[in-house]
Design a protein around this motif. Structure first.
Motif, PDB file in Angstrom:
ATOM      1  N   GLY A 516     -18.202 -16.453  17.080  1.00 41.60           N
ATOM      2  CA  GLY A 516     -18.046 -15.274  18.592  1.00 41.60           C
ATOM      3  C   GLY A 516     -19.054 -15.907  19.267  1.00 41.60           C
ATOM      4  N   LEU A 517     -20.031 -17.218  18.707  1.00 42.84           N
ATOM      5  CA  LEU A 517     -21.219 -17.735  19.485  1.00 42.84           C
ATOM      6  C   LEU A 517     -21.074 -19.007  20.149  1.00 42.84           C
ATOM      7  CD1 LEU A 517     -23.986 -16.676  17.083  1.00 42.84           C
ATOM      8  CD2 LEU A 517     -23.800 -15.744  19.192  1.00 42.84           C
ATOM      9  N   SER A 518     -20.876 -19.415  21.174  1.00 38.26           N
ATOM     10  CA  SER A 518     -20.344 -20.084  22.659  1.00 38.26           C
ATOM     11  C   SER A 518     -21.558 -20.904  22.792  1.00 38.26           C
ATOM     12  CB  SER A 518     -19.682 -19.640  23.812  1.00 38.26           C
ATOM     13  OG  SER A 518     -20.677 -18.774  24.223  1.00 38.26           O
ATOM     14  N   GLU A 519     -23.168 -20.141  22.184  1.00 39.03           N
ATOM     15  CA  GLU A 519     -24.474 -21.417  22.429  1.00 39.03           C
ATOM     16  C   GLU A 519     -25.011 -20.638  21.066  1.00 39.03           C
ATOM     17  OE1 GLU A 519     -26.378 -22.479  25.169  1.00 39.03           O
ATOM     18  OE2 GLU A 519     -24.555 -23.053  26.322  1.00 39.03           O
ATOM     19  N   PRO A 520     -25.892 -21.406  20.516  1.00 34.38           N
ATOM     20  CA  PRO A 520     -26.557 -21.203  20.095  1.00 34.38           C
ATOM     21  C   PRO A 520     -27.987 -20.208  20.378  1.00 34.38           C
ATOM     22  CG  PRO A 520     -27.508 -23.598  21.007  1.00 34.38           C
ATOM     23  CD  PRO A 520     -26.174 -23.082  21.617  1.00 34.38           C
ATOM     24  N   THR A 521     -28.395 -19.627  19.701  1.00 30.41           N
ATOM     25  CA  THR A 521     -29.727 -18.935  19.753  1.00 30.41           C
ATOM     26  C   THR A 521     -30.991 -19.189  19.696  1.00 30.41           C
ATOM     27  OG1 THR A 521     -29.576 -18.883  16.930  1.00 30.41           O
ATOM     28  CG2 THR A 521     -29.190 -16.796  18.248  1.00 30.41           C
ATOM     29  N   VAL A 522     -31.246 -20.186  19.824  1.00 31.95           N
ATOM     30  CA  VAL A 522     -32.540 -21.584  19.727  1.00 31.95           C
ATOM     31  C   VAL A 522     -32.196 -22.796  19.920  1.00 31.95           C
ATOM     32  CG1 VAL A 522     -34.830 -22.346  18.850  1.00 31.95           C
ATOM     33  CG2 VAL A 522     -33.735 -19.810  17.756  1.00 31.95           C
ATOM     34  N   LYS A 523     -33.116 -23.591  20.983  1.00 31.42           N
ATOM     35  CA  LYS A 523     -32.694 -25.232  21.422  1.00 31.42           C
ATOM     36  C   LYS A 523     -34.498 -25.317  21.186  1.00 31.42           C
ATOM     37  CE  LYS A 523     -28.707 -24.515  24.222  1.00 31.42           C
ATOM     38  NZ  LYS A 523     -28.611 -25.150  25.712  1.00 31.42           N
ATOM     39  N   THR A 524     -34.227 -26.166  20.330  1.00 36.94           N
ATOM     40  CA  THR A 524     -35.151 -27.093  19.589  1.00 36.94           C
ATOM     41  C   THR A 524     -35.783 -28.628  20.562  1.00 36.94           C
ATOM     42  OG1 THR A 524     -35.767 -26.735  17.577  1.00 36.94           O
ATOM     43  CG2 THR A 524     -36.944 -24.937  19.124  1.00 36.94           C
TER      44      THR A 524
END
Ligand code: ZN
Length: 524
Positions: A516-524
């Motif tokens: 259900g996640l279209s985006e990551p929770t963290v971008k580094t």
């Protein structure tokens, strides 16, 4: 072993675990042990318990850091220097400390390396069957540098936390040259100790020995709760340093280290140096570093770390090893002299002088390079990218996933080669999909299922790896690497540049459909 500190504070817990470590050692390995920690909350209490158990077991000699403090690379050095049989490190690395926060105990072997799996398994097995521990009823020991105690058959020697490590650094780097550059104003430096263990190391090495002014050594008072911060040197948690280095009054080099001193973040004036690029640039300019004057022989990186290092190694005509994630995998390569420099994308770099990653050492590498080349870090990066191409690198983390669903994503990808071959992403197309398997070239041990690699025809990659499995929730890490060879396009922000590749990575792995996640929770 890393857990909430409350777990370690239970009666008998630290004593039991220490006894489990001793039980896992053969009688010949009970001669000399090193003990020290990153100074986080409960470090002082745990050290006293550990000493009682080690005396109770008749360990011949224990070297302990003053006030129980030693950085992780300093423990590794002391083990090697004193020819100890191993060491006990108290740390939860970059995790927060304080009441209710994290604590950890780790065992390093006689080469100073984090214990390999056969030893950690033996310790774990002991914890499952342990029924008693040996205990010497000692008074509370004052751990002042230079103190010596003898109890029963055990001698306890308290060593200065910094002395031996600083002495080692002076054999590896040209302190006169770096110091001259700093004192003459030709090289300005700012270091953020994040209220963690490297504070005293930075004050001695960067301040006293190299002349960096005290007002450029930030947060160098080590605190048990790290000042309430998260001692993880990256753009998020070292934001003050990051913003300073991107601003008007930035210094030539900005750096930070983590809770126990093994990780590092490197920045130039107006330039964030990704850990993968930092590793590649140290390899490229190794002749500026006295430790490596005789040549690198070989280098190694963890598999998800960018391939920038490989291109430098090819240019230098040396071997480049690709290992699973985890510093212990470098141990055999270093011990055999197959590599002298290694690193990982998660802000870890080190050489063959210890068997841990080493934050302060990495800063000294950069100071050596900048003092020698006399050009800015930004210029060094630009030159590197022009010569070798730029690996635009970032990581997308999908956190808190149901462990089964996360595993499903990996399993589906592992079998998707036929479906994905030839799939287009911009001008690139998928050339291979494989599951990383590592066979240690020294002892032949095999590590299976170390992540799925989707490789494009221009060597750009997406790597998928699970982290934190074994509990109910898992983190899916997606490592994005796009290689840009056109110098005109090498100045972009890596996170922005990799947006469409990140979307592609989500699509081909069915991450949204599964989680259900279209985006990551963290971008580094
Ligand atoms: Zn650490």
């Amino acid at each position: 072993m890393r857990k909430k500190v409350d777990v370690f504070q239970q009666p008998h817990y630290v004593a039991n675990f220490t006894q489990a470590i001793v039980n896992a050692l053969s009688p010949e390995q009970r001669g000399r042990l090193v003990v020290g920690g990153d100074g986080r909350y409960f470090n002082a209490e745990a050290i006293q318990v550990i000493l009682k158990v080690l005396v109770g077991n008749g360990i011949r000699e224990v070297l302990v850091g003053a006030d129980g403090i030693l950085s992780t690379p300093a423990v590794s050095n002391l083990i090697r220097k004193s020819k100890a049989d191993g060491g006990i490190v108290l740390s939860a690395s970059h995790n927060p400390g304080g009441p209710g926060k994290d604590f950890g105990i780790k065992f390093n072997n006689a080469s100073g390396s984090p214990a390999p799996e056969n030893i950690t398994q033996a310790i774990y097995d002991q914890t499952r069957s342990i029924s008693e521990y040996q205990w010497a009823d000692l008074p509370e020991l004052k751990l002042e540098a230079g103190s010596e105690y003898t109890f029963l058959d055990t001698k306890i020697r308290v060593v200065d936390s910094v002395d031996d490590y600083a002495a080692l650094m002076q054999t590896l780097f040209d302190f006169d040259r770096i110091g001259d550059a700093i004192r003459s104003g030709g090289l300005s430096v700012c270091f953020d100790g994040m209220h963690a263990v490297t504070g005293p190391y930075a004050r001695r090495i960067f301040g006293d020995l190299l002349g960096v002014s005290q007002d450029r050594l930030w947060n160098c008072d080590a605190l048990t709760d790290f000042g309430g911060g998260h001692p993880d040197p990256n753009r998020v948690y070292a934001k003050t340093l990051y913003d300073f280095m991107m601003g008007e009054s930035a210094t030539d080099l900005g750096a930070a280290s983590d809770g126990d001193g093994d990780r590092n973040m490197i920045m130039g004036r107006g330039a964030f140096v990704s850990p993968s690029d930092s590793l590649a640039l140290i390899a490229q300019h190794h002749q500026s570093i006295p430790q490596f004057k005789s040549g690198l022989v070989g280098v190694a990186r963890s598999m998800p770390t960018s391939t920038a290092l490989d291109r430098v190694a090819q240019h230098l005509n040396i071997s480049c090893y690709e290992t699973p994630t985890g510093w212990k995998f470098f141990g055999n390569l270093l011990d055999q002299g197959l590599v002298r420099l290694c690193g990982e994308e998660s802000f870890g770099t080190s050489g063959d002088h210890v068997r841990e990653k080493d934050g302060v050492w990495t800063v000294l590498c950069w100071l050596s390079i900048l003092a020698d080349k006399q050009v800015s870090a930004q210029e060094l990066l630009a030159q590197h990218w022009t010569s070798f191409g730029r690996s635009y690198y970032c990581r997308h983390d999908y956190e808190g996933l149901d462990a089964d669903k996360a595993q499903t994503i990996i399993d589906q990808l592992a079998g998707a080669k036929g479906k994905l071959l030839g799939r287009k992403m911009g001008a690139m197309s998928v050339a291979d999909v494989n599951v990383f398997r590592y066979e240690d070239p020294v002892d032949g041990s095999v590590s299976e299922n170390q992540g799925v690699r989707v490789v494009f025809d221009d060597h750009s990659r997406v790597v998928y790896r699970l982290s934190g499995t074994g509990t109910d929730s898992a983190t899916l890490r997606v490592y994005l690497e796009q290689i840009e060879r056109d110098a005109q396009n090498q100045g972009a922000d890596a996170i922005v540049y990799n947006e469409s590749l990140g979307q592609f990575a989500n699509d081909i792995a069915d991450i949204q459909a599964t989680t259900g996640l279209s985006e990551p929770t963290v971008k580094t």
